[in-house]
Design an enzyme around this catalytic site. Structure first.
Site, PDB file in Angstrom:
ATOM      1  N   ARG A  78       0.873  -1.177   0.000  1.00  0.00           N
ATOM      2  CA  ARG A  78       0.000   0.000   0.000  1.00  0.00           C
ATOM      3  C   ARG A  78       0.907   1.224   0.000  1.00  0.00           C
ATOM      4  O   ARG A  78       1.695   1.426   0.922  1.00  0.00           O
ATOM      5  CB  ARG A  78      -0.929  -0.015   1.216  1.00  0.00           C
ATOM      6  CG  ARG A  78      -1.945   1.139   1.271  1.00  0.00           C
ATOM      7  CD  ARG A  78      -2.932   0.901   2.408  1.00  0.00           C
ATOM      8  NE  ARG A  78      -3.944   1.951   2.534  1.00  0.00           N
ATOM      9  CZ  ARG A  78      -3.914   2.907   3.465  1.00  0.00           C
ATOM     10  NH1 ARG A  78      -2.908   2.971   4.335  1.00  0.00           N
ATOM     11  NH2 ARG A  78      -4.871   3.801   3.526  1.00  0.00           N
ATOM     12  N   ASN A 155      -6.863   8.265   2.526  1.00  0.00           N
ATOM     13  CA  ASN A 155      -6.532   7.666   3.818  1.00  0.00           C
ATOM     14  C   ASN A 155      -7.326   8.313   4.955  1.00  0.00           C
ATOM     15  O   ASN A 155      -7.420   9.540   5.041  1.00  0.00           O
ATOM     16  CB  ASN A 155      -5.031   7.840   4.093  1.00  0.00           C
ATOM     17  CG  ASN A 155      -4.594   7.162   5.375  1.00  0.00           C
ATOM     18  OD1 ASN A 155      -4.592   5.936   5.461  1.00  0.00           O
ATOM     19  ND2 ASN A 155      -4.212   7.948   6.374  1.00  0.00           N
ATOM     20  N   GLU A 156      -7.931   7.472   5.811  1.00  0.00           N
ATOM     21  CA  GLU A 156      -8.599   7.913   7.044  1.00  0.00           C
ATOM     22  C   GLU A 156      -9.324   9.249   6.844  1.00  0.00           C
ATOM     23  O   GLU A 156      -8.976  10.265   7.461  1.00  0.00           O
ATOM     24  CB  GLU A 156      -7.563   8.007   8.169  1.00  0.00           C
ATOM     25  CG  GLU A 156      -6.861   6.677   8.403  1.00  0.00           C
ATOM     26  CD  GLU A 156      -5.770   6.729   9.469  1.00  0.00           C
ATOM     27  OE1 GLU A 156      -5.577   7.806  10.062  1.00  0.00           O
ATOM     28  OE2 GLU A 156      -5.114   5.697   9.703  1.00  0.00           O
ATOM     29  N   HIS A 222      -8.624   0.324   9.850  1.00  0.00           N
ATOM     30  CA  HIS A 222      -7.298   0.432  10.454  1.00  0.00           C
ATOM     31  C   HIS A 222      -7.410   0.054  11.917  1.00  0.00           C
ATOM     32  O   HIS A 222      -8.258   0.582  12.643  1.00  0.00           O
ATOM     33  CB  HIS A 222      -6.750   1.843  10.287  1.00  0.00           C
ATOM     34  CG  HIS A 222      -6.504   2.207   8.855  1.00  0.00           C
ATOM     35  ND1 HIS A 222      -6.041   3.452   8.472  1.00  0.00           N
ATOM     36  CD2 HIS A 222      -6.636   1.478   7.723  1.00  0.00           C
ATOM     37  CE1 HIS A 222      -5.912   3.470   7.143  1.00  0.00           C
ATOM     38  NE2 HIS A 222      -6.282   2.291   6.680  1.00  0.00           N
ATOM     39  N   TYR A 224      -5.779  -0.132  15.480  1.00  0.00           N
ATOM     40  CA  TYR A 224      -4.795   0.284  16.470  1.00  0.00           C
ATOM     41  C   TYR A 224      -5.421   0.109  17.859  1.00  0.00           C
ATOM     42  O   TYR A 224      -5.943  -0.950  18.169  1.00  0.00           O
ATOM     43  CB  TYR A 224      -4.311   1.706  16.198  1.00  0.00           C
ATOM     44  CG  TYR A 224      -3.517   1.811  14.899  1.00  0.00           C
ATOM     45  CD1 TYR A 224      -2.192   1.411  14.839  1.00  0.00           C
ATOM     46  CD2 TYR A 224      -4.115   2.300  13.733  1.00  0.00           C
ATOM     47  CE1 TYR A 224      -1.456   1.494  13.662  1.00  0.00           C
ATOM     48  CE2 TYR A 224      -3.398   2.391  12.545  1.00  0.00           C
ATOM     49  CZ  TYR A 224      -2.062   1.987  12.518  1.00  0.00           C
ATOM     50  OH  TYR A 224      -1.353   2.062  11.346  1.00  0.00           O
ATOM     51  N   GLU A 251      -4.314  -1.062   7.677  1.00  0.00           N
ATOM     52  CA  GLU A 251      -3.222  -0.659   8.553  1.00  0.00           C
ATOM     53  C   GLU A 251      -3.439  -1.336   9.903  1.00  0.00           C
ATOM     54  O   GLU A 251      -4.567  -1.465  10.370  1.00  0.00           O
ATOM     55  CB  GLU A 251      -3.192   0.858   8.797  1.00  0.00           C
ATOM     56  CG  GLU A 251      -2.704   1.710   7.653  1.00  0.00           C
ATOM     57  CD  GLU A 251      -2.578   3.174   8.067  1.00  0.00           C
ATOM     58  OE1 GLU A 251      -2.419   3.441   9.287  1.00  0.00           O
ATOM     59  OE2 GLU A 251      -2.642   4.044   7.188  1.00  0.00           O
ATOM     60  N   TRP A 280       1.375  -1.448   9.077  1.00  0.00           N
ATOM     61  CA  TRP A 280       2.004  -0.118   9.042  1.00  0.00           C
ATOM     62  C   TRP A 280       3.265  -0.186   9.907  1.00  0.00           C
ATOM     63  O   TRP A 280       3.182  -0.539  11.076  1.00  0.00           O
ATOM     64  CB  TRP A 280       1.056   0.950   9.595  1.00  0.00           C
ATOM     65  CG  TRP A 280       1.653   2.314   9.449  1.00  0.00           C
ATOM     66  CD1 TRP A 280       2.575   2.909  10.268  1.00  0.00           C
ATOM     67  CD2 TRP A 280       1.400   3.234   8.392  1.00  0.00           C
ATOM     68  NE1 TRP A 280       2.912   4.146   9.791  1.00  0.00           N
ATOM     69  CE2 TRP A 280       2.208   4.372   8.632  1.00  0.00           C
ATOM     70  CE3 TRP A 280       0.587   3.231   7.252  1.00  0.00           C
ATOM     71  CZ2 TRP A 280       2.213   5.484   7.784  1.00  0.00           C
ATOM     72  CZ3 TRP A 280       0.587   4.329   6.418  1.00  0.00           C
ATOM     73  CH2 TRP A 280       1.394   5.442   6.686  1.00  0.00           C
TER      74      TRP A 280
END
Length: 451
Positions: A78, A155-156, A222, A224, A251, A280
């Site tokens: 990516r 992105n985001e 993503h 996290y 990610e 990531w």
């Protein structure tokens, strides 16, 4: 890179109102397609992403990273790009070079615009609409690359404020791309800095999917600190699987300032359920998250603990990645766009019992190009071959594939490798390379010797 999220007060998970059922579209030979929550390549073979993120736009000189990431087993990268709204714009020529590097290393390219990160909360971020403007501005570069490239719009695209319009804005962005001629599989990111703690993407994914006239959209979560327990991970991904909607973990990390993600469950559940993941990130992190580097200073021989975990650990990339079938048994080349390669190949009919070779410039950009040499057997089979040519325009080859390459100054010799030396009478194979040039990129004559 990421901001700490305010997730307190997020309680019971909202149950999806209905299970969405989507029939499988006809596989278009042009590129990737989606069916029943799965991603298929242009051959109709299911493809599961296993790879990493690479911050190309901030480190454009790190072109060797593509080969290094591939050598560690990845099938996808990516790639961080910029639209020019926040960071320096990646030109069409640069994007063409990135695609060539992906193809040279038999990687699938997920290209994403990073300038949208945290819109609504980060005042420097831009809109999805501006990201679409960028994609349409390089549409001619993307055309013909549908087998190898997935377009990740932005992105985001929202932080933790103003994300209520995510579904409408995302659906409109997809429709604009389609009306502008973008035929690729499209990937769309979640709001809330990509982590969708509000379940905005989860609960509106069916609406966004149906807004795509091609029904060829993949959703990107993503993971996290919001995803620090196995229950949260399996519930979120499982709901997409149950709904027949395609989901990728675009990610994730092994640690983060907003909490400690459960990377073991992310990788194990993804592997068990055919879900792609992209960690990531390769190298070059700053702003306090340097620990997310997989390679120290972009050196593949200096993997960090995170790099060792994602590449070589349980359910890791090396053990689970499968190369896209569009590369299997072939040398990756760029499908000709309009017009066809500017310089026609130079060739002569294969001599009886020997071989001949032709040279083609497949793709070209300022200061660089991708070349291909086609070797064809004559009226009898050959067990091996070698080709020789001499550049006259200062060209220098930096990468090659499907050949053993050597040179003495400007004279290059390309020999077969184990899998492409034997050719039946009249059969052909190809090998390719990436090179730089200055002055005139003249086409050299190529000789071929059979063994």
């Amino acid at each position: 890179m990421k901001k700490r999220l305010s997730v307190a007060g997020v309680a019971l998970l909202t149950v999806l109102a209905a299970v969405f059922a989507f029939g499988q579209p006809a596989h278009a030979a042009a590129g990737f397609s989606v069916a029943n929550g799965r991603l298929y390549d242009a051959n109709g073979t299911e493809f599961v992403m296993r790879g990493v993120n690479h911050a190309h736009t901030w480190y454009p000189q790190q072109t060797s990273s593509f080969a290094n990431i591939k050598a560690l087993g990845a099938n996808t990268v990516r790639v961080v790009l910029a639209s020019g709204d926040r960071w320096t714009k990646n030109s069409a020529a640069d994007v063409a070079n990135v695609i060539s590097l992906c193809k040279a290393n038999r990687l699938i390219c997920v290209l994403e615009v990073h300038d949208t990160t945290g819109y609504g909360e980060d005042g420097a971020a831009t809109t999805l609409n501006r990201a679409v403007d960028y994609w349409l501005s390089i549409a001619s570069t993307l055309a013909g690359q549908e087998k190898y490239v997935i377009v990740n719009i932005g992105n985001e695209p929202y932080g933790n404020q103003g994300y209520g319009s995510w579904a409408t804005d995302t659906a409109n962005a997809v429709k604009r791309l389609r009306s502008g001629g973008i035929a690729h599989t499209i990937m769309v990111d979640a709001p809330n800095w990509g982590q969708d703690w509000s379940f905005t993407m989860r609960d509106n994914a069916g609406t966004v999917f149906n807004a795509d006239p091609a029904k060829n959209t993949v959703f990107d979560i993503h993971m996290y600190g919001v995803f620090d327990t196995a229950a949260e991970i399996t519930d979120y991904l499982g709901r997409f699987r149950s709904a027949g909607l395609p989901i990728v973990v675009g990610e994730f990390g092994f640690n983060h300032s907003d909490g400690n993600p459960d990377e073991d469950t992310i990788m194990a559940y993804s592997q068990a359920n055919g879900i792609g993941y992209l960690g990531w990130s390769w190298s070059g992190n700053g702003g306090g998250v340097e620990y997310l580097d997989m390679a120290t200073a972009f050196d593949p021989n200096r993997l960090t603990s995170w790099g060792q975990r994602i590449f070589n650990g349980a359910n890791g990339i090396r053990a689970t990645a499968r190369e896209a079938s569009v590369y299997s048994g072939t040398t990756p080349t760029t499908p000709p766009t309009s017009p066809s390669p500017t310089t026609p190949p130079t060739t002569t009919p294969p001599p009886s019992g020997g071989c001949t070779a032709s040279y083609t410039i497949v793709n070209s950009w300022q200061g660089g190009f991708q070349g291909e040499i086609k070797v064809t057997a004559g009226s009898a089979a050959v067990n091996g071959w070698s080709t020789t040519w001499t550049f006259t325009g200062g060209q220098t080859i930096s990468q090659s594939w499907s050949t053993t390459l050597s040179n003495s100054g400007s004279t290059y010799t390309g020999r077969n490798v184990d899998y492409n030396g034997r050719l039946g009478a009249g059969a052909s194979t190809t090998f390719g390379f990436i090179a730089s040039w200055n002055g005139t990129n003249a086409i050299p004559a190529v000789s071929c010797t059979a063994s």
